[in-house]
Design an enzyme around this catalytic site. Structure first.
Site: not given
Length: 161
Positions: A51, A53-55, A58
């Protein structure tokens, strides 16, 4: 809403399946928080693999792994997807930290970040080498994340304490 562990209290122990990209190999293992004693641990709970924002979050932490290493800290990403999804995510973006599968969300519940509807709130917990929770940030909305600089500043405070 469960508040999760308080600053200064022992971080809830857990064992989760996960894996880490090491060169071309995705090395699967079980990760137990208590076996990381002696080093600080950054637990980065995130809602989902692949997704936007998660990408970004991380990838930011992965690119800063040397800074975390310099502070004797491990970074573990935790989300409800399975290890196969984590392997695909890690390979797609060259993520260098272990990604742990909390499929039943028991660990998210223990940390007070399980949320109806969205699954897991974006949250970061900094655990000292003694297993004590030193700092946490739980996002109400998952559109932002704690920066690498914020985390390394907080960690250097733990290391110097």
């Amino acid at each position: 809403m469960a508040s999760g562990p308080q600053i200064g209290s022992a971080a809830p122990d857990f064992t989760l399946p996960g894996g880490v990209l090491s060169g071309e190999t995705f090395e699967r293992a079980d990760y137990r928080l208590s076996s990381a004693r002696g080093r600080s641990v950054v637990l980065a709970f995130y809602p989902g693999d692949n997704t936007s924002v998660c990408t970004k979050q991380l990838c930011s932490y992965s690119s800063g792994m040397e800074a975390f290493e310099g502070l004797d800290a491990d970074v573990w990403g935790i989300s409800p997807q399975g290890v196969d999804s984590h392997e695909s995510f890690a390979r797609s973006f060259g993520l260098r930290m272990p990604l742990l599968a909390d499929e039943g969300r028991e660990t998210a519940r223990a940390y007070g970040v399980s949320a109806p509807g969205i699954g897991v709130r974006r949250a970061v917990f900094l655990i000292g080498p003694d297993g004590v929770l030193r700092w946490k940030h739980v996002a109400l909305l998952g559109a932002t994340f704690q920066s690498l600089t914020t985390l390394t500043d907080r960690l250097s405070g733990i290391k110097d304490a």
